[in-house]
Design a protein around this motif. Structure first.
Motif, PDB file in Angstrom:
ATOM      1  N   GLY A 265       0.792  -1.233   0.000  1.00 43.54           N
ATOM      2  CA  GLY A 265       0.000   0.000   0.000  1.00 43.54           C
ATOM      3  C   GLY A 265       0.820   1.277   0.000  1.00 43.54           C
ATOM      4  O   GLY A 265       0.603   2.152  -0.842  1.00 43.54           O
ATOM      5  N   PRO A 266       1.789   1.408   0.913  1.00 41.59           N
ATOM      6  CA  PRO A 266       2.580   2.646   0.928  1.00 41.59           C
ATOM      7  C   PRO A 266       3.260   2.941  -0.408  1.00 41.59           C
ATOM      8  O   PRO A 266       3.370   4.102  -0.806  1.00 41.59           O
ATOM      9  CB  PRO A 266       3.602   2.392   2.041  1.00 41.59           C
ATOM     10  CG  PRO A 266       2.882   1.455   2.976  1.00 41.59           C
ATOM     11  CD  PRO A 266       2.077   0.550   2.074  1.00 41.59           C
ATOM     12  N   LEU A 267       3.700   1.895  -1.097  1.00 40.35           N
ATOM     13  CA  LEU A 267       4.310   2.130  -2.421  1.00 40.35           C
ATOM     14  C   LEU A 267       3.270   2.630  -3.410  1.00 40.35           C
ATOM     15  O   LEU A 267       3.519   3.533  -4.203  1.00 40.35           O
ATOM     16  CB  LEU A 267       4.948   0.837  -2.950  1.00 40.35           C
ATOM     17  CG  LEU A 267       6.168   0.312  -2.194  1.00 40.35           C
ATOM     18  CD1 LEU A 267       6.628  -1.010  -2.803  1.00 40.35           C
ATOM     19  CD2 LEU A 267       7.301   1.333  -2.223  1.00 40.35           C
ATOM     20  N   LYS A 268       2.100   2.035  -3.369  1.00 38.47           N
ATOM     21  CA  LYS A 268       1.074   2.422  -4.344  1.00 38.47           C
ATOM     22  C   LYS A 268       0.560   3.843  -4.097  1.00 38.47           C
ATOM     23  O   LYS A 268       0.367   4.605  -5.036  1.00 38.47           O
ATOM     24  CB  LYS A 268      -0.095   1.422  -4.310  1.00 38.47           C
ATOM     25  CG  LYS A 268       0.235   0.091  -4.992  1.00 38.47           C
ATOM     26  CD  LYS A 268      -0.939  -0.874  -4.941  1.00 38.47           C
ATOM     27  CE  LYS A 268      -0.665  -2.142  -5.767  1.00 38.47           C
ATOM     28  NZ  LYS A 268      -1.743  -3.145  -5.600  1.00 38.47           N
ATOM     29  N   VAL A 269       0.348   4.208  -2.846  1.00 38.96           N
ATOM     30  CA  VAL A 269      -0.213   5.539  -2.589  1.00 38.96           C
ATOM     31  C   VAL A 269       0.819   6.652  -2.727  1.00 38.96           C
ATOM     32  O   VAL A 269       0.466   7.826  -2.748  1.00 38.96           O
ATOM     33  CB  VAL A 269      -0.881   5.634  -1.196  1.00 38.96           C
ATOM     34  CG1 VAL A 269      -2.029   4.642  -1.085  1.00 38.96           C
ATOM     35  CG2 VAL A 269       0.128   5.441  -0.073  1.00 38.96           C
ATOM     36  N   SER A 270       2.090   6.282  -2.822  1.00 41.52           N
ATOM     37  CA  SER A 270       3.111   7.320  -2.994  1.00 41.52           C
ATOM     38  C   SER A 270       3.677   7.326  -4.408  1.00 41.52           C
ATOM     39  O   SER A 270       4.597   8.070  -4.702  1.00 41.52           O
ATOM     40  CB  SER A 270       4.241   7.103  -1.981  1.00 41.52           C
ATOM     41  OG  SER A 270       4.865   5.852  -2.220  1.00 41.52           O
ATOM     42  N   GLY A 271       3.107   6.499  -5.269  1.00 39.39           N
ATOM     43  CA  GLY A 271       3.565   6.481  -6.663  1.00 39.39           C
ATOM     44  C   GLY A 271       4.887   5.758  -6.846  1.00 39.39           C
ATOM     45  O   GLY A 271       5.537   5.895  -7.883  1.00 39.39           O
ATOM     46  N   ALA A 272       5.300   4.981  -5.854  1.00 35.80           N
ATOM     47  CA  ALA A 272       6.617   4.337  -5.931  1.00 35.80           C
ATOM     48  C   ALA A 272       6.554   2.884  -6.404  1.00 35.80           C
ATOM     49  O   ALA A 272       7.595   2.258  -6.600  1.00 35.80           O
ATOM     50  CB  ALA A 272       7.298   4.415  -4.566  1.00 35.80           C
ATOM     51  N   ALA A 273       5.366   2.338  -6.580  1.00 34.26           N
ATOM     52  CA  ALA A 273       5.254   0.987  -7.135  1.00 34.26           C
ATOM     53  C   ALA A 273       5.553   1.066  -8.633  1.00 34.26           C
ATOM     54  O   ALA A 273       5.018   1.920  -9.324  1.00 34.26           O
ATOM     55  CB  ALA A 273       3.856   0.430  -6.891  1.00 34.26           C
TER      56      ALA A 273
END
Lengths: 748, 328, 176
Positions: free
Chosen positions: A35-43
């Motif tokens: 989740g943290p990667l997806k919501v910060s655009g880092a995925a």
């Protein structure tokens, strides 16, 4: 390590291990670890890998429905700035591969089979150059001499019974219809649908000597490797696919599509990595569609509301020779009783992009129609529609006699009715008017077959007491990262922070892939079995029977002994690969997930605009692995139900077969304003026949019947029964009651 | 998108010089870039007019002057617009999405091109995009198309909302061109297709929209009703803009404009004449609809618009005039 | 010609055809901003320009000389999430995650727009400051498509953040 069972899932695993482990992770509504990667655009999604020297390819689509490419005028385009190649290789594909095909779809793009089929790829240094050049490329065609029809209803269209879909017949339906106290004989149609995943189809192809690396947006990597290898006539072990994040699939990324092969061929030709991203319009025109359907439903009931006859016949379409035919009657086979039966699907051969799996193939459109017809029967009988459904649940599957593995349909109907406030529904239409809006309520059952497919996963327990789960399983938004970690943490007695999950790389063991709601139960079972093997070793090391072993918070205990798990592992990590394959349980039991939908709609008395004001879904799909991600799957399915009921329709021009609404402005997927706060109720259930996890599939259940509940609510609101989805206002407006008429209605 | 040069005009004169030399003006670009990507529009020279200072909203007598570069969002957020010309704010807010409204401009929105699927697809015949190729929508999938003001050459609608409100409000389009300034009533700005659908409006070559002028507020009841396939973020199937005043139980004054019904934002004074001085009733609304739709012609998929327009008009008039307005 | 992106000045691209979206993704490596449709029809490419949300796919990069652009990367990183990002995780306001940065950029701007008193198509009294209802939030987020259908969860995340720290209060009565 030898386990007490074979790979094949031949008998229900009744040990119910996950209820006896003590970590307390299973079923918990844990946040997605990624989740943290997806919501910060880092995925990193597939188009986003930064490969040095990567060229850009843009596909060129056919502007005729059928024929052959006579000439591609490449020279003027090759003279444009930055353009490196115009490629129309024989290896390039005309169609998308079907899910689990594992082999190349139809190749050779010099033949055009449908309007919008890719015929070439233009490669340039930059995207802007390639896009301009692709639009500038002139292609001459010879029209087909014997074209197949563009319209499934055309008398010239060849109609076949699909090879894997034999009609189901029992008793004498015609006689049952004649003699029944109540009989419904109705025809409905549903339009074509697009998956419309938010991430367009994309592949970056890179050759390292004779090895091909694809970074692409696909759902089923182990199959996709074989498909691409077959297209290129190379060995599958020369292909690696990397896809840690996939921006939605909904069936459209099950098999490889045009851009993957085009990128691979282009990269080989120019000797550089090539990225091909389909435009949104190309995704619509060329990847995959859900077939439109015409469905005839016949329901014969006795005076007590028991169904004695049931007919469900469907006409769907696909390209010639394509095996897939939308399995419209799939859930009808087992859902309701009635010994006199006729269930049949036929497929018309036409020229349109490939028809294939779009979220919940079969049930998505079959259930919405069956459930609308059930509402018509309830109305004819004068019976509450919930009661009608409850009265018609057979003890075993009609005709076959197979037992049900588990079925919480009654519980779902009752729990949903209570939460929704069904008892306040007015049984007859046009009874509730709020201002300019007619208010109505509808119900429908949910049903979706449960499937297991072969899957493998490796679990490694490290000396530091952490664990790693590895499989090429994808997470297309389904929650694979979350639930696979939870299963491993639960089985190995580790806090979730100690479990890492790596997905989406074909160098890892072959998971199930994401499709058919089978990812979680198949790959999850493989993870569970790998963990069981590790537990066996841990038990041995601790000096107790595996049955006695308790693992919790990193501590192993059993046989009166206790030791940190890390201490048992010592220097060398314990790695085990778990595996599962469908076996006899798949045939011995009818396995499906069930549920119920409740919808409240408002229909504008003047204009016929429909708004879904409330929606409740109650679902039983075996063990819940993660209450948060499972709920989201259900929510998402119900949003698809709203789209299917009210707005979504592929519109083809029958003169040349082109898709008219090939973008997101005119193909209307629901937006925020179309979707109310949806209530989801998850029922507790265990289904040992479905999987060792006692879990069944949930990814598609939320759509299977949802649109029927909305259609029924519209009828309850304004008295209009529309038998053509989507129920857009143009189909209602002629039949609406006079908006100014003195209300017989109660004004709320 | 074809290659093009992009210049940045420093002021209005600079922009006019560039337009005179054949450049195409770009402001927000929300429609033009969309069309350029598909090569429906393929200018080889663009001039940005973003720095020309035409981004002010200012009083103009009792009215209001809205600069061509005022974004849709700023226009709809303006306190004066919301208080005195709420119809305009409502119409703008009914269109597109917040993101698009933040970029789309007043002038650009007036020039928005049709959403006809045949116009938007370069493999298809379209007299608007490629004069002389025919009209694909005739006999094709024409659910969103016009039932008024059509010709044998074109049945595409103007898709926007803002212009429909401006039409009902008697606004004027202000332009500057090689021959000086012009004031064009909104009702004369958009062109019915006739035998030349390629020209959407009456702007002359080299002419620049500098703004829009709203006359003094009418003080009437203003309603914008947009009917569409989704609850938001969709083009209208039919929209109705109404500005209406009652006196002694009768309709004293009324202005009605319709969107996505005709090939251009549609206003028919005869409809208003049928209503003024009359006591509102369902029968009267029906009579007004008869007048509005007397020449309406459907093309198959869009036949329903004739019924829809009648009912949307009735709903709007009922809301505006009946004592117990029914609210949803 | 330069634009300031997430606090750093960058020269704008040479190719006049390059959109703001492609410039961010391809030249600056800011791939958090997504391309879903490239035609302003999905909202996945939403970024903030001078504090306002726009579709970066429909804006030519060279038109942003002197602009201050913020992308999802500036809103919060994976190890230092902004409250809205944390709420998206907690409420599962995404599934595949592809539309998510656009949703979050859009929601960020939405809160400023509400604070400024902007009306929407569902605002009852268009001349007055809006009351924050669920319908208001749904309407104002409608430029961001989510095919996974996480809409209910996105609104729940937004409600939580607005209630916790926004200048506005959720009107529970009107939301019901």
């Amino acid at each position: 390590m030898r386990l007490p069972f074979s790979d094949m899932y031949n008998r229900p695993d009744e040990r119910n291990l996950l209820d006896r482990t003590g970590q307390g992770l299973i079923g918990k509504p844990l946040d997605r670890p990624e989740g943290p990667l997806k919501v910060s655009g880092a995925a990193t999604y597939s188009a986003e890998w930064n490969l040095p020297n990567c060229a850009e390819g843009v596909l060129v689509l056919a502007s005729i429905p059928q024929g052959t490419v006579r000439e591609i005028h490449a020279d003027p385009v090759l003279a444009m700035p930055g353009v490196m190649a115009v490629i129309a290789d024989k290896a390039m594909v005309r169609r998308s591969a079907q899910g689990t095909a594992g082999k190349a779809p139809a190749q050779d793009v010099t033949t055009v089979e449908y309007f919008g089929q890719p015929v070439a790829v233009v490669v340039a240094e930059t995207f802007e150059q390639a896009r301009d050049a692709a639009l500038a490329l002139r292609v001459d065609y010879d029209p087909a001499e014997k074209p197949v029809p563009l319209d499934p209803e055309s008398p010239q269209a060849e109609v076949e019974t699909p090879s894997d879909s034999k009609p189901i017949e029992g008793g004498d339906l015609d006689a049952a219809m004649r003699e029944a106290a109540f009989a419904i004989d109705v025809s409905y149609d549903t339009p074509g649908h697009a998956s419309a995943a938010m991430e367009p189809h994309v592949t970056i192809a890179e050759w390292q000597d004779d090895r091909l690396i694809l970074r692409g947006s696909y759902q089923m990597l182990s199959h996709n490797v074989k498909e691409i290898a077959d297209c290129l006539s190379i060995k599958p072990d020369k292909v690696r696919i990397i896809a840690p994040y996939v921006g939605g699939g909904f069936g459209s990324k099950l098999g490889i599509t045009h851009e993957a092969v085009a990128a691979a061929v282009a990269a080989r030709e120019i000797g550089r990595p090539v990225r091909v991203v389909m435009t949104r319009q190309q995704v619509f025109q060329t990847v995959m569609r859900r077939s439109e359907t015409r469905q005839r439903v016949r329901l014969a009931a006795d005076a007590g509301g028991r169904i004695v006859g049931l007919g469900h016949e469907a006409l769907v379409s696909n390209l010639p020779q394509e095996d897939f035919a939308e399995p419209v009657t799939q859930a009808t086979e087992f859902l309701y009783g009635g010994d006199n039966r006729l269930l049949k699907v036929e497929v018309a051969r036409i020229s349109r992009l490939t028809a294939g799996s779009v979220r919940a193939p079969g049930e998505a459109v079959g259930m919405q129609v069956l459930e609308a017809a059930m509402d018509e029967l309830a109305e004819a009988i004068g019976m509450d529609p919930i009661e009608l459904r409850k009265r018609n649940l057979p003890a075993t599957v009609p005709v076959e006699g197979t037992p049900y593995s588990s079925r919480m349909l009654v519980e779902a109907l009752e729990a949903g009715a209570k939460a929704f406030g069904w008892d306040r529904r007015q049984p007859t239409p046009c009874q509730t008017r709020e201002g300019d809006w007619w208010i109505g309520h509808g119900v429908a059952s949910a049903a979706r077959v449960n499937m297991m497919v072969p899957a493998e996963a490796r679990v490694t327990l490290n000396p530091d007491g952490s664990a790693l789960v590895e499989t090429d399983q994808t997470d297309i938004g389904t929650g694979s990262y979350a639930i696979l970690g939870q299963i491993a943490g639960e089985m190995l007695g580790l806090p979730i922070e100690r479990v890492k999950v790596e997905l989406g790389d074909t160098r890892l063991p072959a998971g199930a892939g994401s499709g058919g709601s089978f990812g979680a139960i198949s790959t999850g079972s493989a993870v569970m079995r790998a963990c069981e093997a590790i537990r066996e070793t841990l038990a041995k090391k601790l000096g107790c029977e595996a049955e006695e072993l308790q693992l919790k918070d990193g501590v192993a205990s059993g046989g009166g002994k206790q030791q940190p798990i890390a201490g048992l592992v010592q220097e060398k990590p314990l790695a085990e690969t778990g595996s599962i394959k469908p076996g006899k349980t798949a045939k011995d039991f009818s396995q499906a997930s069930y549920g119920a939908f409740f919808a409240e709609v408002a229909v504008h008395a003047f204009t016929g605009e429909t708004r879904v004001r409330r929606m409740t879904g109650a679902f039983g799909f075996g063990r819940v692995l993660n209450a948060k991600t499972a709920r989201s799957q259900c929510l998402g399915g119900m949003v698809w139900g709203i789209g299917s009921a009210l707005t979504e329709e592929l519109a083809f021009d029958l003169r040349d077969g082109h898709l008219v609404n090939h973008d997101l402005a005119e193909y209307h997927v629901p937006v925020h304003a179309d979707v109310p706060a949806i209530e989801v109720i998850l029922l507790e259930e265990r289904d040992a026949a479905a999987s060792p996890l006692q879990a069944k599939g949930v990814g598609e259940l939320g759509i299977c019947g949802a649109a029927g509940a909305i259609a029924n609510a519209i009828h309850n609101a304004c008295g209009v029964r529309v038998r053509s989805f989507p129920l857009t206002l143009d189909k209602l407006i002629d039949q609406l009651p006079d908006p100014f008429a003195p209300a017989t209605a109660k004004v709320a | 998108m074809k290659a093009f040069t992009l210049d940045h005009a420093a002021d209005a004169q600079d922009a006019l010089d560039a337009l005179g030399a054949g450049a195409t003006a770009i402001a927000g670009g929300t429609n033009l870039v969309d069309l350029m990507k598909l090569q429906i529009a393929a200018p080889d020279r663009l001039v940005s007019i973003r720095r020309t200072g035409l981004d002010q909203i200012a009083p103009d007598g009792e009215g209001l002057r809205i600069g061509a570069l005022v974004t849709n969002a700023d226009c709809a957020a303006d306190g004066r617009v919301r208080r005195d010309w709420p119809l305009l704010a409502q119409a703008i807010l009914a269109g597109a999405s917040p993101q698009l409204r933040n970029r789309a401009t007043t002038g650009g929105n007036l020039c928005q091109r049709t959403r006809c699927g045949y116009f938007y697809d370069t493999t298809q015949a379209c007299n608007k995009r490629a004069p002389g190729t025919g009209c694909g929508a005739l006999g094709g999938f024409n659910r969103i198309h016009a039932v008024l003001g059509t010709s044998d050459a074109c049945i595409a609608t103007y898709p926007g909302d803002m212009a429909v409100a401006l039409l009902a409000l008697d606004a004027e389009v202000l332009t500057q061109g090689p021959d000086g300034e012009r004031t064009i009533p909104v009702g004369q700005f958009h062109r019915q297709p006739g035998d030349d659908p390629s020209r959407d409006n009456t702007l002359l070559p080299g002419e620049l929209i500098t703004g829009v002028r709203l006359p003094a507020p009418s003080g009437g009841m203003q309603i914008y009703r947009k009917v569409r396939d989704r609850a938001s973020y969709a083009f209208a199937l039919v929209s109705v803009a109404a500005d209406l005043a009652m006196e002694d139980g009768r309709i004293a004054r009324c202005a009605l404009a319709f969107g996505s019904l005709g090939t251009v934002p549609w206003r028919d004074r005869a409809v208003e004449q049928a209503l003024v001085g009359e006591t509102p009733s369902p029968a009267l609304f029906d009579k007004a609809a008869d007048v509005l739709l007397r020449d309406a012609r459907g093309f198959g998929e869009n036949d329903f618009k004739i019924v829809l327009a009648r009912r949307a008009l009735a709903a709007t008039l009922a809301e505006a005039t009946l004592s117990n307005p029914a609210k949803g | 010609m330069h634009a300031r992106v997430n606090g750093t000045e960058h020269p704008l691209p040479h190719d006049s055809r390059r959109t703001l979206l492609d410039w961010l993704r391809e030249d600056l490596g800011l791939t958090g901003t997504k391309k879903g449709c490239d035609h302003g029809q999905c909202g996945a490419c939403t970024v903030l320009v001078d504090g306002r949300r726009i579709n970066s796919c429909l804006s030519l990069a060279q038109l942003h000389d002197g602009d201050a652009i913020e992308t999802i990367e500036a809103i919060g990183s994976a190890d230092a999430l902004a409250p809205l990002q944390r709420a998206f995780v907690a409420h599962d306001g995404f599934q595949c995650g592809y539309c998510t940065p656009g949703q979050i950029c859009s929601a960020t701007a939405l809160m400023s727009e509400l604070a400024e008193g902007w009306a929407s198509a569902v605002t009852e009294d268009i001349a007055a400051a809006p009351v924050v209802t669920r319908a208001e939030l749904q309407e104002r987020m409608s430029g961001n498509l989510c095919r996974c259908g996480a809409y209910s969860n996105i609104i729940a995340a937004l409600e939580e953040v607005i209630a916790a720290e926004g200048p506005l209060r959720i009107d529970a009565e009107a939301s019901a």
